[in-house]
Design a protein around this motif. Structure first.
Motif, PDB file in Angstrom:
ATOM      1  N   ILE A   1      63.260   6.269  29.613  1.00 45.91           N
ATOM      2  CA  ILE A   1      62.251   5.272  30.003  1.00 45.91           C
ATOM      3  C   ILE A   1      61.930   4.346  28.832  1.00 45.91           C
ATOM      4  O   ILE A   1      61.763   3.128  28.995  1.00 45.91           O
ATOM      5  CB  ILE A   1      60.978   5.969  30.523  1.00 45.91           C
ATOM      6  N   GLY A   2      61.838   4.942  27.619  1.00 48.96           N
ATOM      7  CA  GLY A   2      61.569   4.116  26.446  1.00 48.96           C
ATOM      8  C   GLY A   2      62.648   3.073  26.213  1.00 48.96           C
ATOM      9  O   GLY A   2      62.360   1.930  25.834  1.00 48.96           O
ATOM     10  N   GLY A   3      63.897   3.454  26.457  1.00 47.35           N
ATOM     11  CA  GLY A   3      64.988   2.494  26.322  1.00 47.35           C
ATOM     12  C   GLY A   3      64.903   1.385  27.352  1.00 47.35           C
ATOM     13  O   GLY A   3      65.145   0.207  27.037  1.00 47.35           O
ATOM     14  N   ARG A   4      64.541   1.733  28.572  1.00 49.40           N
ATOM     15  CA  ARG A   4      64.408   0.716  29.615  1.00 49.40           C
ATOM     16  C   ARG A   4      63.254  -0.244  29.330  1.00 49.40           C
ATOM     17  O   ARG A   4      63.301  -1.419  29.706  1.00 49.40           O
ATOM     18  CB  ARG A   4      64.171   1.393  30.971  1.00 49.40           C
ATOM     19  N   LEU A   5      62.225   0.282  28.633  1.00 48.96           N
ATOM     20  CA  LEU A   5      61.083  -0.571  28.289  1.00 48.96           C
ATOM     21  C   LEU A   5      61.328  -1.355  27.000  1.00 48.96           C
ATOM     22  O   LEU A   5      60.450  -2.107  26.565  1.00 48.96           O
ATOM     23  CB  LEU A   5      59.824   0.288  28.126  1.00 48.96           C
ATOM     24  N   GLU A   6      62.501  -1.150  26.399  1.00 48.12           N
ATOM     25  CA  GLU A   6      62.880  -1.837  25.159  1.00 48.12           C
ATOM     26  C   GLU A   6      61.913  -1.532  24.026  1.00 48.12           C
ATOM     27  O   GLU A   6      61.571  -2.398  23.212  1.00 48.12           O
ATOM     28  CB  GLU A   6      62.994  -3.343  25.394  1.00 48.12           C
TER      29      GLU A   6
END
Length: 589
Positions: free
Chosen positions: A338-343
């Motif tokens: 999720i953190g990666g998707r939220l950049e």
């Protein structure tokens, strides 16, 4: 006020939308025409990011979003025990009746609204009710008396009316008060911990029935343990053994991102198990949360909060709850995804920088406490988390963050697992920080000699490690008979005491009294042999004595028989050693 919007952008399980109305962090959002369950995870100027807890395939830009105004919560009422839920609290038994594939967006109540429960009131009209007070009871199963409590956020008030003893559904109002109505049903936000009256010292053990854990690395009731190990080291087997045999009143088992075959084994095996403490199925006092690796990643995060909230609810009744998550590494992977998707700016190994904070929010909900309300009662939540470090590397972020937050470290060793030594707990790496606080309990409940026996066991294990290093230099033939015996004796300790057979009805679990008795007899064996060797006996004298086989047979007996037969067995060994001493003396003459 109309609280609707449309999807602006999609990045896997993360959806972005614009809003022109107030939105709360972690507010529940229904996504798309199928109304998939989602949750707000970031709020920026005029936009929100939503993580979807179900498969987001087929969702398109422009699809509608429905903001509920409520935070993600769970229903708490009689009927939770004995059930199996998915990661967001839907009963899988009900969903399974509709077919082998789970319908996306399907909303099903966590507890059955139609089932009748026999309610017994404990208060009467005119009594004052405060937060946490027990209003009445329901017999949820033979093992657990379910206490119907005023919610923690209830406003203190007087009872105006209360139902008589009888059968009612969970949403029936059982008591009407100045401050509101009370039913058997509560709803609680999963990310918010339920308050307690006072925290207590962790001075009583959670008895697991596993000798290596209870003796060397005990876990306190209300404590936290981390169980890291690489693939095939026995994390799941160890957690399942603890779930079967520990002395907790309620067990909550969370399959968090585990392989489907492992979770299937749990779902097939546990309903067939008998409770070791009463004549009833073990499943009667268990809750299973199944969230396998092929399910949506985001739901892993919700499953952990769901489980700990259910644990707090049963703790508030005055029960001891053990919660097991297998594994928190998969949960951390969901945070990373999720953190990666939220950049977001990544931390170590790509995990979010707030990994330690999120883990701390979970671990701090464990503990042993005096609870709110009357009658006065104590309850506890004991957390046992498996961690799956890649390649068995304990220096990776999830393991290290877990170690900082837990009081017990049960390190699993691949070499022991390959030798079929289970539980494969590496005694040179593991530790417990609760031992000193629990010393009094062991002295009073087991024996004054418990600490001495533990010191003896640790001393022999440490001495064996030194002798193994010496053997590398001088060879085994270069050791004295006493040192050779120590090496042989530690092998006996490993096979007879530290190793345990989970498929043996007698040896699968060992009470503290039996652990003490077995270790006492093994120490007596060591004293006899060392004493004989000091008197001149030869070690070769006992080379043909079938020690391991005989000791394993003795271990499989009940406590009384084991003590009696052990004494007889050691007497025979003593006679043989005395004869050896006489032979040596005759040869000398």
């Amino acid at each position: 006020m109309r609280r609707e919007s449309t999807i602006w952008g999609i990045a896997g399980p993360v959806i972005r939308a614009g809003v022109d109305f107030p939105v709360s962090m972690y507010e529940v959002v229904h996504v798309g025409r199928q109304r998939l369950l989602g949750e707000v995870v970031r709020i920026q100027k005029g936009t929100v990011d939503i993580q979807v807890y179900e498969n987001a395939d087929g969702i398109a830009v422009g699809d509608p979003l429905f903001f509920s105004g409520n935070l993600l919560s769970v229903e708490l009422a009689p009927g939770l025990l004995g059930s199996v839920f998915d990661g967001i609290g839907r009963p899988l038994k009900v969903l399974g009746k509709e077919g082998p594939f789970l319908e996306r967006g399907r909303s099903i109540p966590t507890v059955d609204r139609s089932k009748l429960w026999h309610f017994v009131p404990l208060l009467k009209v005119g009594d004052r009710v405060n937060p946490g007070d027990v209003v009445g009871t329901v017999k949820e199963c033979d093992a657990v008396e379910h206490r119907i409590m005023a919610p923690p956020d209830f406003r203190s008030s007087e009872i105006l009316s209360i139902l008589a003893e009888g059968d009612y559904t969970v949403n029936t109002v059982i008591a009407t008060c100045d401050g509101g109505d009370i039913s058997m049903f509560q709803r609680w936000d999963v990310r918010r911990s339920r308050p307690v009256g006072k925290r207590l010292n962790l001075d009583r053990p959670l008895i697991t029935g596993q000798r290596v854990l209870d003796t060397l690395f005990p876990l306190a009731l209300g404590g936290a343990a981390v169980l890291p190990g690489g693939f095939g080291t026995g994390k799941t087997v160890t957690q399942q053994s603890i779930a079967k045999w520990c002395n907790a009143d309620v067990i909550i088992y969370i399959g968090c991102g585990e392989r489907g075959n492992e979770m299937t084994e749990v779902l097939e095996e546990f309903p067939e198990l008998k409770d070791p403490y009463r004549d009833a199925p073990l499943m009667d006092r268990m809750i299973l949360i199944a969230n396998t690796s092929n399910m949506p990643v985001a739901a892993r995060e919700a499953s952990v909060y769901l489980g700990i909230t259910m644990a707090e609810y049963y703790r508030d009744m005055g029960l001891n709850v053990a919660i097991m998550a297998d594994s928190t590494s998969r949960w951390a992977e969901a945070l990373r995804e999720i953190g990666g998707r939220l950049e977001e700016m990544p931390g170590e190994e790509g995990y979010p920088a707030y990994l330690g904070t999120r883990l701390a929010e979970y671990y701090e909900r464990s503990g042993r406490s005096v609870l709110l309300g009357s009658p006065e009662r104590e309850g506890s939540i004991t957390v046992i988390n498996a961690v799956s470090p890649a390649g068995g590397d304990f220096s990776e972020p999830v393991t290290q963050a877990s170690l900082r937050l837990s009081g017990v470290f049960w390190a699993l060793d691949k070499a022991l697992a390959q030798q079929r030594h289970f539980p494969s707990i590496q005694w040179n790496q593991s530790y417990s920080l609760y031992e000193q606080e629990m010393e009094r309990f062991y002295r009073e409940e087991v024996s004054d000699l418990w600490d001495d026996l533990k010191a003896f066991l640790r001393g022999r294990l440490a001495l064996e490690r030194e002798l193994r290093n010496l053997v590398q230099l001088v060879g085994r033939d270069g050791l004295s008979d006493k040192d050779k015996w120590i090496l042989s004796f530690v092998d006996i300790l490993k096979s007879v005491y530290l190793q345990q057979n989970a498929f043996d009805d007698v040896d699968a679990s060992s009470s503290l009294k039996k652990q003490f008795s077995l270790l006492s007899n093994l120490k007596r064996l060591d004293d006899v042999v060392v004493g004989a060797l000091s008197s001149g006996a030869r070690l070769e004298t006992i080379s043909d004595f079938p020690m391991v086989r005989d000791l394993l047979d003795l271990r499989g007996q009940n406590e009384a028989s084991m003590d009696r037969n052990f004494s007889s067995w050691i007497s025979k060994l003593e006679e043989k050693l005395k004869a050896s001493v006489v032979e040596v003396e005759d040869e000398t003459l």
